[in-house]
Design a protein around this motif. Structure first.
Motif, short mmCIF file in Angstrom:
data_model
loop_
_atom_site.label_atom_id
_atom_site.label_comp_id
_atom_site.label_asym_id
_atom_site.label_seq_id
_atom_site.Cartn_x
_atom_site.Cartn_y
_atom_site.Cartn_z
N ALA A 21 0.84 -1.20 0.00
CA ALA A 21 0.00 0.00 0.00
C ALA A 21 0.88 1.26 0.00
CB ALA A 21 -0.94 -0.01 1.20
N LEU A 24 2.42 1.61 -3.42
CA LEU A 24 1.43 2.08 -4.38
C LEU A 24 1.22 3.58 -4.22
CD1 LEU A 24 -0.72 1.45 -6.56
CD2 LEU A 24 -2.32 0.96 -4.69
N TRP A 25 1.14 4.05 -2.98
CA TRP A 25 0.90 5.47 -2.72
C TRP A 25 2.09 6.31 -3.16
CZ3 TRP A 25 -3.60 7.52 -0.61
CH2 TRP A 25 -3.59 8.91 -0.44
N GLN A 28 4.06 4.43 -7.10
CA GLN A 28 3.13 4.23 -8.21
C GLN A 28 1.98 5.24 -8.21
OE1 GLN A 28 2.03 0.06 -8.85
NE2 GLN A 28 3.60 -0.49 -7.37
N ILE A 29 2.17 6.39 -7.59
CA ILE A 29 1.10 7.37 -7.47
C ILE A 29 0.55 7.80 -8.84
CG2 ILE A 29 2.66 9.37 -7.31
CD1 ILE A 29 0.64 10.50 -5.18
N TRP A 32 -2.53 5.69 -10.36
CA TRP A 32 -3.91 5.73 -9.87
C TRP A 32 -4.46 7.12 -9.56
CZ3 TRP A 32 -4.31 7.96 -5.14
CH2 TRP A 32 -3.16 7.99 -4.36
N TRP A 33 -3.60 8.13 -9.43
CA TRP A 33 -4.08 9.46 -9.05
C TRP A 33 -5.04 9.99 -10.13
CZ3 TRP A 33 -3.19 12.01 -4.54
CH2 TRP A 33 -3.71 13.31 -4.46
N LEU A 136 -9.08 8.74 -2.90
CA LEU A 136 -8.91 7.44 -2.25
C LEU A 136 -9.59 6.30 -3.00
CD1 LEU A 136 -9.26 8.49 1.48
CD2 LEU A 136 -7.17 7.83 0.27
N PHE A 139 -7.26 4.79 -5.58
CA PHE A 139 -6.17 4.14 -4.83
C PHE A 139 -6.62 2.76 -4.36
CE2 PHE A 139 -4.35 3.23 -0.63
CZ PHE A 139 -3.03 3.05 -0.98
N ALA A 142 -6.85 0.40 -7.30
CA ALA A 142 -5.53 -0.04 -7.76
C ALA A 142 -4.92 -1.05 -6.80
CB ALA A 142 -4.59 1.17 -7.91
N ALA A 143 -5.21 -0.94 -5.52
CA ALA A 143 -4.67 -1.89 -4.53
C ALA A 143 -5.22 -3.29 -4.74
CB ALA A 143 -4.99 -1.40 -3.12
#
Length: 146
Positions: A21, A24-25, A28-29, A32-33, A136, A139, A142-143
């Motif tokens: 997580a 990813l944040w 890999q931002i 998914w942003w 969110l 995010f 994507a998780a």
């Protein structure tokens, strides 16, 4: 003088462990942003951490600093100043925690504070109150793919 406004606090539980997580944040931002709705340059821009800064880059190479990392504690916590589209003197503060939630899941808690530095703190806070859930959601989606 503006009275102290409460933080915007949002949580989401995602279907991956805290390490993934956090990755990813951070790493890999850009994957998914929601750039189309939550950026300076729109959907054709990109966002990424570059050293201690979070930077948006437009298709023509123009960059905008969204914030500067103040705490980087993988996989538990990330904190940064926050001023996308504004001068750094108007920075608010965003902190994100990644807590184990059992069985390979993570509770991600985001807290956004520091509204008093802004010219229109109540309005901007209200925008983030509704805006952070929009961030969110992709995010969390994507998780699921990790």
């Amino acid at each position: 003088m503006t009275s102290r406004l409460p933080p915007v606090r949002r949580e989401v539980e995602v279907s991956t462990d805290p390490y993934r997580a956090f990755e990813l944040w951070t790493k890999q931002i850009g994957r998914w942003w929601p750039m189309a709705s939550h950026s300076v340059h729109g959907e054709l821009g990109s966002v990424a951490f570059d050293g201690s800064r979070l930077i948006e880059t437009a298709p023509d190479g123009t960059t905008v600093i969204w914030g500067t990392v103040t705490t980087w504690e993988p996989p538990h916590r990330l904190a940064l100043t926050w001023h996308p589209g504004r001068d750094a003197s108007e920075a608010t503060y965003v902190e994100v925690w990644f807590h184990p939630a059992g069985r390979g899941r993570t509770r991600v808690t985001l807290e956004h504070t520091g509204w008093e530095v802004l010219a229109e703190p109540e309005q901007i806070r209200a925008n983030y109150e509704t805006g952070w859930p929009v961030v969110l959601e992709p995010f969390a989606t994507a998780a699921q793919d990790l």
